[in-house]
Design a protein around this motif. Structure first.
Motif, short mmCIF file in Angstrom:
data_model
loop_
_atom_site.label_atom_id
_atom_site.label_comp_id
_atom_site.label_asym_id
_atom_site.label_seq_id
_atom_site.Cartn_x
_atom_site.Cartn_y
_atom_site.Cartn_z
N ALA A 132 0.86 -1.19 0.00
CA ALA A 132 0.00 0.00 0.00
C ALA A 132 0.90 1.23 0.00
CB ALA A 132 -0.89 0.02 1.24
N TRP A 133 0.30 2.40 -0.32
CA TRP A 133 1.03 3.66 -0.13
C TRP A 133 0.46 4.39 1.09
CZ3 TRP A 133 -2.52 7.45 -0.10
CH2 TRP A 133 -3.58 7.44 -1.00
N ILE A 134 1.24 5.32 1.62
CA ILE A 134 0.79 6.13 2.75
C ILE A 134 1.00 7.61 2.40
CG2 ILE A 134 3.00 6.13 4.00
CD1 ILE A 134 1.36 5.60 6.59
N GLY A 135 0.06 8.45 2.80
CA GLY A 135 0.17 9.90 2.58
C GLY A 135 -0.49 10.64 3.73
N TYR A 136 -0.12 11.91 3.94
CA TYR A 136 -0.59 12.62 5.13
C TYR A 136 -0.45 14.12 4.96
CZ TYR A 136 4.37 11.97 5.26
OH TYR A 136 5.69 11.92 4.86
N TRP A 137 -1.18 14.85 5.77
CA TRP A 137 -0.95 16.30 5.94
C TRP A 137 -1.36 16.66 7.36
CZ3 TRP A 137 -5.00 19.49 7.30
CH2 TRP A 137 -6.31 19.01 7.06
N VAL A 138 -0.75 17.74 7.88
CA VAL A 138 -1.05 18.19 9.24
C VAL A 138 -1.19 19.72 9.22
CG1 VAL A 138 -0.11 18.43 11.60
CG2 VAL A 138 0.15 16.26 10.37
N ALA A 139 -2.17 20.25 9.92
CA ALA A 139 -2.39 21.70 9.98
C ALA A 139 -1.10 22.41 10.38
CB ALA A 139 -3.48 22.01 11.00
N LYS A 140 -0.84 23.53 9.68
CA LYS A 140 0.42 24.27 9.89
C LYS A 140 0.61 24.66 11.35
CE LYS A 140 2.95 27.85 7.40
NZ LYS A 140 3.60 28.65 8.38
N GLU A 141 -0.50 25.06 12.00
CA GLU A 141 -0.37 25.56 13.39
C GLU A 141 0.18 24.48 14.34
OE1 GLU A 141 -3.89 26.28 15.84
OE2 GLU A 141 -5.14 25.38 14.29
N HIS A 142 0.11 23.22 13.92
CA HIS A 142 0.61 22.14 14.80
C HIS A 142 1.90 21.53 14.29
CE1 HIS A 142 -3.01 22.43 17.11
NE2 HIS A 142 -3.77 22.15 16.07
#
Ligand code: ACO
Length: 217
Positions: free
Chosen positions: A115-125
């Motif tokens: 499988a592949w994995i991808g992500y994003w996180v809010a800049k403030e954190h």
């Protein structure tokens, strides 16, 4: 019958994962849900400049694509893929609040188990270990209950924070994919990185704890 189908067609779904404590707080993965729309839209609109350079282009512009009214269709699409056993679309929670997404996609079983994995996180954190903790939780879930053998990711060479996340999670570089994905107005090279289950001693989360980057919740 439904339970039998969900556990055999898509092991590990819709099970929440974690928590794990990182410097920013308590990180946990749980399935995306319809009521994430307000937080998702607020963060995605506020963080356009932070997110857009790294994400595949789409036909509709950023504002329309990330209006609250777009979320029900996106969320249902993700959950439908999950029910078919092809994806694990998680919200990343920090101290119980939605702060990003982690997706395990193109899940295959049989002799490939990849499988592949991808992500994003809010800049403030950013900078508090949230993505690193989330990726470690995703790896342990993928290699554990989901039954995967290999997890890969693609990342633009210029994306230093994401490369740092992948390095901390012990992904290994396999090569450069030329003009791989249309991102931010052009076909961009991407590094292919991967990890197989044999490369982890213990688990991804225990490796983070050993490295002093996380503690057990
Ligand atoms: N150069 C080098 N390292 C950097 C830089 C930089 N300019 N900026 C930050 N870093 C490092 C930080 O120091 C930290 O490493 P450290 O813990 O060793 O100090 C690391 O990058 C970030 O680690 P986390 O805190 O775990 O990650 P964070 O929660 O901040 O999220 C993320 C990182 C997901 C990349 C976030 O910035 C983001 O959402 N960016 C926009 C979207 C994106 O790029 N998503 C990833 C696409 S690639 C993929 O999905 C496989």
């Amino acid at each position: 019958m439904n339970l039998w189908r969900s556990t055999t067609m898509h092991p590990g779904w819709p099970k929440p994962v974690g928590p794990l404590r990182v410097p920013a707080g308590l990180v946990r993965l749980r399935p995306v849900r319809l009521r994430d729309g307000a937080a998702w839209s607020r963060i995605r609109l506020t963080d356009q400049a932070h997110l857009e350079p790294w994400e595949p282009v789409a036909d509709v512009n950023w504002q329309v694509r990330h209006a609250i009214s777009s979320w029900p269709t996106i969320c249902s699409g993700l959950r439908s893929e999950a029910r078919k056993g092809r994806m694990l679309p998680y919200a990343i929670e920090l101290d119980g609040e939605f702060c990003g997404q982690l997706t395990i996609g193109n899940v295959t079983h049989g002799a490939l188990r990849s499988a592949w994995i991808g992500y994003w996180v809010a800049k403030e954190h950013n900078g508090g270990g949230v993505a690193t903790g989330a990726v470690a939780l995703g790896l342990d879930h993928g290699f554990g209950p989901v039954g995967l053998h290999r997890i890969e990711a693609t990342v633009r060479p210029e994306n230093a924070p994401s490369r740092a996340v992948l390095a901390k999670a012990r992904f290994r570089e396999e090569g450069l994919l030329r003009r791989y994905l249309e991102v931010d107005g052009a076909w961009r090279d991407h590094l292919l990185v991967a990890i197989t289950i044999e490369e982890l001693t213990g688990s991804a989360t225990s490796a983070l704890v050993r490295d002093g980057r996380a503690t057990w919740a």
